[in-house]
Design a protein around this motif. Structure first.
Motif, PDB file in Angstrom:
ATOM      1  N   CYS A 256       3.152   6.010  -2.923  1.00 56.98           N
ATOM      2  CA  CYS A 256       4.331   6.579  -3.560  1.00 56.98           C
ATOM      3  C   CYS A 256       4.131   6.782  -4.886  1.00 56.98           C
ATOM      4  O   CYS A 256       4.646   7.660  -5.561  1.00 56.98           O
ATOM      5  N   ARG A 257       3.649   5.576  -5.686  1.00 58.03           N
ATOM      6  CA  ARG A 257       3.582   5.557  -7.193  1.00 58.03           C
ATOM      7  C   ARG A 257       2.694   6.550  -7.381  1.00 58.03           C
ATOM      8  O   ARG A 257       3.094   7.179  -8.643  1.00 58.03           O
TER       9      ARG A 257
ATOM     10  N   GLU B 275       5.163  12.390 -13.843  1.00 57.05           N
ATOM     11  CA  GLU B 275       5.168  11.536 -15.206  1.00 57.05           C
ATOM     12  C   GLU B 275       6.543  11.153 -15.425  1.00 57.05           C
ATOM     13  O   GLU B 275       6.744  10.315 -15.980  1.00 57.05           O
ATOM     14  N   GLU B 276       7.512  12.281 -15.419  1.00 51.93           N
ATOM     15  CA  GLU B 276       8.936  12.198 -15.654  1.00 51.93           C
ATOM     16  C   GLU B 276       9.724  10.701 -14.857  1.00 51.93           C
ATOM     17  O   GLU B 276      10.202   9.886 -15.242  1.00 51.93           O
ATOM     18  N   GLU B 277       9.002  10.867 -13.753  1.00 49.05           N
ATOM     19  CA  GLU B 277       9.601   9.874 -12.475  1.00 49.05           C
ATOM     20  C   GLU B 277       8.979   8.355 -12.881  1.00 49.05           C
ATOM     21  O   GLU B 277       9.675   7.388 -12.920  1.00 49.05           O
TER      22      GLU B 277
ATOM     23  N   ARG C  73      14.912   7.974  -4.333  1.00 49.76           N
ATOM     24  CA  ARG C  73      14.323   9.187  -4.492  1.00 49.76           C
ATOM     25  C   ARG C  73      14.689  10.119  -3.282  1.00 49.76           C
ATOM     26  O   ARG C  73      14.852  11.237  -3.502  1.00 49.76           O
ATOM     27  N   PHE C  74      14.280   9.385  -2.099  1.00 42.64           N
ATOM     28  CA  PHE C  74      14.116  10.130  -0.906  1.00 42.64           C
ATOM     29  C   PHE C  74      15.963  10.665  -0.695  1.00 42.64           C
ATOM     30  O   PHE C  74      16.245  11.969  -0.231  1.00 42.64           O
TER      31      PHE C  74
ATOM     32  N   ARG D   3       0.893  -1.129   0.067  1.00 39.64           N
ATOM     33  CA  ARG D   3       0.007  -0.083   0.214  1.00 39.64           C
ATOM     34  C   ARG D   3       0.793   1.330   0.089  1.00 39.64           C
ATOM     35  O   ARG D   3       0.586   2.248  -0.516  1.00 39.64           O
ATOM     36  N   LEU D   4       2.132   1.236   0.802  1.00 41.89           N
ATOM     37  CA  LEU D   4       2.639   2.501   0.623  1.00 41.89           C
ATOM     38  C   LEU D   4       3.398   2.616  -0.425  1.00 41.89           C
ATOM     39  O   LEU D   4       3.523   3.798  -1.023  1.00 41.89           O
TER      40      LEU D   4
END
Length: 113
Positions: A10-11, A16-18, A64-65, A5-6
């Motif tokens: 996040c998704r 869009e680029e990611e 990403r973080f 779920r997490l």
């Protein structure tokens, strides 16, 4: 289930680029990538290995973080450098203004011009 779920949450927050571009190319050789895929497909026997496998889906999130944290540090360093530069420019401006004006207090001091 919580991890999935997490990851889904996040998704949804990705740009869009990611979503389209891969985050980082793998630094593993082709044989190493094959071995890693094979290990990930196996069912782990130890409970700790199972727990680690459950959180493997968050790898992109942590990448990403960490990238965001690095960018934050770079921006903070740039802000500090700009602040120092601003201080130097203000000092030069004060010196210039002190040199072109002659108020009573300045008459007794040496004139930079």
């Amino acid at each position: 289930q919580r991890v999935l779920r997490l990851a889904e949450m996040c998704r949804r927050l990705e740009t869009e680029e990611e979503k389209v571009l891969p985050f980082y190319p793998s630094s593993l050789a082709e044989g190493e990538q094959r071995d890693a895929r094979r290990v990930l497909e196996e069912t782990p026997a130890e409970p700790l290995a199972q727990a680690v496998r459950d959180y493997a889906g968050l790898e992109c999130f942590w990448q990403r973080f960490n990238k965001a944290k690095l960018e934050e540090q770079a921006l903070e360093r740039e802000r500090a450098a700009l602040s120092r530069r601003n201080g130097r420019l203000q000092q030069l401006l004060w010196q210039y203004l002190a040199g072109i004006s002659t108020p009573r207090e300045m008459l007794g001091q040496p004139n930079p011009l």
